[in-house]
Structures are given as C-alpha cells and as structure tokens.
Design a protein around this motif. Structure first.
Motif, PDB file in Angstrom:
ATOM      1  N   SER A 179       0.811  -1.225   0.000  1.00  0.00           N
ATOM      2  CA  SER A 179       0.000   0.000   0.000  1.00  0.00           C
ATOM      3  C   SER A 179       0.840   1.269   0.000  1.00  0.00           C
ATOM      4  O   SER A 179       0.372   2.338  -0.412  1.00  0.00           O
ATOM      5  CB  SER A 179      -0.924   0.009   1.230  1.00  0.00           C
ATOM      6  N   SER A 180       2.094   1.188   0.438  1.00  0.00           N
ATOM      7  CA  SER A 180       2.960   2.366   0.445  1.00  0.00           C
ATOM      8  C   SER A 180       3.725   2.519  -0.859  1.00  0.00           C
ATOM      9  O   SER A 180       4.514   3.439  -1.024  1.00  0.00           O
ATOM     10  CB  SER A 180       3.957   2.281   1.610  1.00  0.00           C
ATOM     11  N   GLY A 181       3.503   1.576  -1.795  1.00  0.00           N
ATOM     12  CA  GLY A 181       4.173   1.651  -3.084  1.00  0.00           C
ATOM     13  C   GLY A 181       5.543   0.997  -3.102  1.00  0.00           C
ATOM     14  O   GLY A 181       6.304   1.189  -4.042  1.00  0.00           O
ATOM     15  N   LYS A 182       5.863   0.201  -2.076  1.00  0.00           N
ATOM     16  CA  LYS A 182       7.181  -0.436  -1.988  1.00  0.00           C
ATOM     17  C   LYS A 182       7.114  -1.877  -2.473  1.00  0.00           C
ATOM     18  O   LYS A 182       6.182  -2.602  -2.158  1.00  0.00           O
ATOM     19  CB  LYS A 182       7.693  -0.396  -0.551  1.00  0.00           C
ATOM     20  N   LEU A 183       8.118  -2.278  -3.259  1.00  0.00           N
ATOM     21  CA  LEU A 183       8.216  -3.653  -3.743  1.00  0.00           C
ATOM     22  C   LEU A 183       9.286  -4.360  -2.921  1.00  0.00           C
ATOM     23  O   LEU A 183      10.451  -3.955  -2.929  1.00  0.00           O
ATOM     24  CB  LEU A 183       8.604  -3.666  -5.230  1.00  0.00           C
ATOM     25  N   ASP A 184       8.894  -5.414  -2.200  1.00  0.00           N
ATOM     26  CA  ASP A 184       9.895  -6.095  -1.376  1.00  0.00           C
ATOM     27  C   ASP A 184      10.757  -7.019  -2.235  1.00  0.00           C
ATOM     28  O   ASP A 184      10.468  -7.273  -3.401  1.00  0.00           O
ATOM     29  CB  ASP A 184       9.249  -6.846  -0.208  1.00  0.00           C
TER      30      ASP A 184
END
Length: 321
Positions: A125-130
């Motif tokens: 949801s924060s736009g981060k790709l793990d």
C-alpha cells in the motif's frame, strides 16, 4: 463547556486522517511507473546498450561454440578477437549485430514493461516492492521476453555468428539470412532451444531484479524519495549483472549450443547438457564466462541507468494517473 471542548478536539483530529492517507497515496504514486513509460524507456535503453557492448557478446558466443572435440580454434579471448579482425576486419566483431539490434529494443521494452506491470500489482500500500516479490516479477518479465523476443532473436544471432566460422558462409545479411533459416527449417528454426532460453532468461531477470531491488531498498532505507545518483544505479546494475552471470552461465552455454548450426546433435535440453558434461567436462558449462561477465555487467549497468533517466524525463512530459 465540555461539549464544546469535545467538538473542538474532534474537529482538530479530523484532518489528520486525510493527510496521512494523502501522504501514503502520494508516496505510492511516486513509486509507481506506468507500464507504457517502462516499454518506451526500456526500448530506448536496450537499443543504445547493444550498440556499445556487442563485440563482447560476439566473442562470448564464439568461445561457447568452439567445442573441444573440434579441436578448439581459439586459444583465448584475445586470440578470438585478433583472428576475427584478421579474417573479417573490425566489422567482423559486429557480425550478428543486426539481429540483436532489431531484437534488443522490443526485448528491453517487454522486459521493463512486464516487470513494471507485475510490480505495480505486487507492491504494498505504500508503493514499496519487497525483495521476494521483485524476484517473482523479474521471473515473469524474463519468461515473457524469452518467449516473445529473445528465443527467435538469439537463435538467429547464434546461427549468423556460427555461419561466419564455416568455410562457405551462406548468410549474406539479416533479412536474407532469416529468409534462408525459415525456408530450410520453418518458423521452428527460429525457436530452437526455447526451453533453455526460458530457463536462462527467467533466472536472469529474476536474479537481476532481485539484486537490483534489494540494493535499491537498502540504499533508500526509510526515505523512498532519496535521490539515486546515476553512478550508484550503474554500480548496483553491474552487481546485479555479475550475480546473474555466475548464477546461470551453464544455462547460457546450453542455450547457445541448442541454437547453433549443429543443434541437430542434441535430442533436447537435457541431452545437450549431458553431452557437454560427458565430452567436455564440468568446466565447459562456464565457457565464455569472462567475456560474458564483462558484457553483462556493462549491459545491465547501462540499461538501468538509461532506463531510470528516460523514465525521469517521461515523468516530466507524460503525465499519467
């Protein structure tokens, strides 16, 4: 009086939630890259990169095709370069460039377009790709580019380079060569080694995007808006390229053999691997590693730098929702 205080406290608290939501949305929006931009930027990056690095690809392919049973024609990387220039001039080091140039633009476009499409779905949801999800997105991008572009492109390139080593080369140019291959072997002739290519490209991009995303996430830390210098991007790209070389060069050797002019000697991908191991030993799976390492590190570094810079320009002139 207490009622008024409660109402005031309620009113002062209300804007906090929308601001937090808006901030999260802004962060997510900043982190997302529109697939259309990725396709365009990837195509531009791929075309520029291949023109710079092709001679190393040529040498790598020649060394991989130079089987020990022949006996080998080339004693080293330098010998391969010298012999090629003596026989064909400097332009000989660019034999097969046209097939890669025609293919590199759509290949990079498909790779980055598919990766951004998948990563936009996979991001939180924060736009981060793990890191783990980036590996899967890279795998998907690699399989897509292998099937749609890389396999026919690589098959044609390998046949062209291999043909130059024969006594009577029969391919006079890109279009004439492609027509000849299709006439003799049908469309299947451009899809030799598909399994090996899918394995190679899938693992390639899975490793590269995993390493690149891991390094980027480490560098950015808790500040997703931290600016990444092109030199930092290039260093991370080179590291990602090196990891992919050591991780899947055996698959690259098998793929090259399956696409060469003597591919008929192998029943399938497993048979090719078995024959290489039996006749040439384990080290044969790492033929061409040094020139490939040089090319791939430069390749991935250049592509990621150009890609990021082109995306930055597109973000200014191409507004997307």
């Amino acid at each position: 009086m207490r009622e008024g205080a409660d109402r005031a406290a309620s009113m002062s608290a209300q804007p906090a939630v929308p601001r937090a939501v808006a901030a999260a949305a802004a962060t997510a929006e900043a982190k997302l890259t529109h697939p259309g931009k990725a396709i365009l930027a990837g195509g531009i990056a791929g075309g520029i990169e291949i023109c710079i690095t092709f001679p190393t690809e040529y040498v790598k392919t020649q060394l991989q095709l130079d089987e020990r049973a022949n006996p080998p024609r080339y004693r080293s990387i330098g010998h391969c370069v010298r012999l090629t220039i003596q026989e064909h001039g400097v332009k000989g080091l660019y034999r097969g460039l046209s097939s890669l140039l025609y293919g590199s633009i759509p290949k990079s476009a498909v790779r980055f377009g598919m990766f951004e499409f998948l990563s936009n779905i996979a991001k939180d949801s924060s736009g981060k790709l793990d890191n783990k999800r980036s590996l899967l997105c890279g795998l998907g991008a690699g399989v897509a580019e292998a099937v749609l572009v890389v396999c026919p492109m690589e098959t044609i390139k390998v046949k062209f380079i291999h043909d130059q080593s024969s006594l009577n080369p029969k391919y006079k140019g890109f279009f004439q060569g492609v027509r000849e291959i299709v006439r003799e072997q049908g469309l299947r002739g451009t899809y030799q080694g598909l399994t090996a290519t899918v394995l190679k490209q899938g693992s390639n991009q899975a490793i590269r995007f995993f390493v690149m995303t891991s390094l980027r996430n480490w560098y950015l830390g808790d500040n997703p808006h931290r600016k990444m210098n092109p030199l930092i991007t290039a260093a991370f790209g080179a590291a990602a390229g090196a990891a992919s070389v050591f991780g899947n060069t055996p698959l690259d050797v098998i793929k090259t053999r399956m696409q060469g002019l003597e591919a008929h000697k192998y029943k399938n991908t497993l048979d090719c691997a078995y024959q290489i191991l039996k006749k040439e030993g384990l080290l044969a799976f790492y033929k061409g590693t040094v020139p490939r390492l040089g090319r791939v590190c430069l390749d991935v570094a250049i592509v990621f730098v150009i890609y990021e810079e082109v995306v930055n320009v597109l973000n200014k002139v191409w507004k997307t929702a």
